[in-house]
Design a protein around this motif. Structure first.
Motif, PDB file in Angstrom:
ATOM      1  N   VAL A 138       0.856  -1.188   0.000  1.00 56.92           N
ATOM      2  CA  VAL A 138       0.000   0.000   0.000  1.00 56.92           C
ATOM      3  C   VAL A 138       0.891   1.237   0.000  1.00 56.92           C
ATOM      4  O   VAL A 138       1.748   1.393   0.867  1.00 56.92           O
ATOM      5  CB  VAL A 138      -0.931   0.006   1.226  1.00 56.92           C
ATOM      6  N   ASP A 140      -0.512   4.549  -0.798  1.00 54.97           N
ATOM      7  CA  ASP A 140      -1.290   5.749  -0.501  1.00 54.97           C
ATOM      8  C   ASP A 140      -1.481   5.904   1.006  1.00 54.97           C
ATOM      9  O   ASP A 140      -1.474   4.930   1.758  1.00 54.97           O
ATOM     10  CB  ASP A 140      -2.670   5.673  -1.168  1.00 54.97           C
ATOM     11  N   LEU A 142      -3.696   6.192   4.159  1.00 51.39           N
ATOM     12  CA  LEU A 142      -4.989   5.587   4.463  1.00 51.39           C
ATOM     13  C   LEU A 142      -5.725   6.395   5.529  1.00 51.39           C
ATOM     14  O   LEU A 142      -5.161   6.737   6.567  1.00 51.39           O
ATOM     15  CB  LEU A 142      -4.795   4.152   4.954  1.00 51.39           C
ATOM     16  N   ARG A 157       0.336   2.822   7.100  1.00 51.78           N
ATOM     17  CA  ARG A 157       0.295   1.940   5.936  1.00 51.78           C
ATOM     18  C   ARG A 157       1.453   0.951   5.905  1.00 51.78           C
ATOM     19  O   ARG A 157       1.491   0.057   5.055  1.00 51.78           O
ATOM     20  CB  ARG A 157       0.296   2.761   4.655  1.00 51.78           C
ATOM     21  N   TRP A 161      -0.447  -4.596   2.593  1.00 54.30           N
ATOM     22  CA  TRP A 161      -0.344  -4.995   1.194  1.00 54.30           C
ATOM     23  C   TRP A 161      -1.734  -5.187   0.618  1.00 54.30           C
ATOM     24  O   TRP A 161      -2.666  -5.568   1.334  1.00 54.30           O
ATOM     25  CB  TRP A 161       0.424  -6.323   1.058  1.00 54.30           C
ATOM     26  N   ARG A 162      -1.867  -4.956  -0.688  1.00 53.84           N
ATOM     27  CA  ARG A 162      -3.093  -5.280  -1.424  1.00 53.84           C
ATOM     28  C   ARG A 162      -2.934  -6.660  -2.051  1.00 53.84           C
ATOM     29  O   ARG A 162      -1.976  -6.903  -2.785  1.00 53.84           O
ATOM     30  CB  ARG A 162      -3.356  -4.251  -2.532  1.00 53.84           C
TER      31      ARG A 162
END
Length: 246
Positions: A138, A140, A142, A157, A161-162
């Motif tokens: 990630v 950005d 949050l 962040r 992880w995405r």
């Protein structure tokens, strides 16, 4: 992985968030349905022996492919949720696919998988034993929203992880994990979550940011661009040295 890997492609969803009458996996992009690009991306890898596509019971759009990229393609009927469909795919694999075989699960609407990412995923899963997933850190900032719609706080962040696909696990281990979650009434949103529940040590493999899943019409336009650029690069690579591509 000398015995080869099989792919499960869950494609029984309706794509309600995308909208429209046609399920998003069948939308045409760069000359073929999204699902064709996703299938070809995994089947083009030499370690992958074949794939099973999990479709809805009343799916009138499935083209009925029995092979792509020179490899077998099977189909079976899925369930209401992703986990149900993945489990159906695992159970519907050909008889010769052993219980301890590695199986990768890949989104039907994620067409821009890079071969290098798949190389690293396979190598990491083989080394770890418990499996691995492609993911992206990630990047950005949050924000957590309050009930009034204003920012409640900023979330760290680091170490977030995405999850992407493919996700790679042994067939019998994943099947038991999905069955366990279903029996407990736990709605798992990806295969790694099911493995985590039963104590598996799933490895993260950083994948390319452009391995995107089509969820909105804007995503479709981006994927069209990415796949067209990929096709142009492949075409240029086939032109003999010293000649110009047409």
């Amino acid at each position: 992985m000398s015995s080869g890997v099989w792919a499960v492609i869950p494609a029984a969803g309706r794509g309600r968030r995308f909208g429209g009458e046609l399920p998003k996996q069948y939308l045409q992009v760069a000359g073929a349905p999204l699902i064709a690009h996703a299938l070809d991306a995994v089947l083009s890898h030499p370690a992958v022996q074949g794939a099973i596509v999990v479709i809805a019971a009343d799916d009138p759009h499935w083209p009925g492919w029995t092979q792509r990229a020179g490899k077998p393609v099977h189909a079976c009927i899925g369930g209401d949720e992703r986990a149900d469909s993945v489990l159906a795919g695992l159970q519907g694999l050909p008889r010769e696919v052993a219980g301890d075989a590695w199986v990768l699960v890949h989104d039907a609407a994620r067409p821009n998988l890079a071969t290098g990412d798949l190389d690293r995923l396979l190598a990491t899963a083989l080394a770890s034993g418990d499996g691995a997933i492609l993911a992206a850190p990630v990047r950005d900032t949050l924000k957590r929203a309050g009930s009034d719609g204003a920012i409640d706080r900023t979330e760290p962040r680091e170490q977030l992880w995405r999850a992407l696909t493919p996700q790679l696990f042994r067939r019998d281990v994943l099947a038991r994990a999905l069955e366990s979650a279903a029996a407990a009434g736990v709605a798992v949103t990806d295969e790694a979550m099911a493995i985590e529940r039963v104590g598996g040590n799933v490895r993260l493999v950083e994948g390319r940011e452009d391995n995107i899943k089509v969820t909105t019409p804007a995503d479709l336009a981006l994927v069209e661009f990415l796949l067209s650029r990929r096709a142009d690069a492949a075409g240029a690579a086939t032109v003999p040295k010293g000649q110009l591509a047409p």
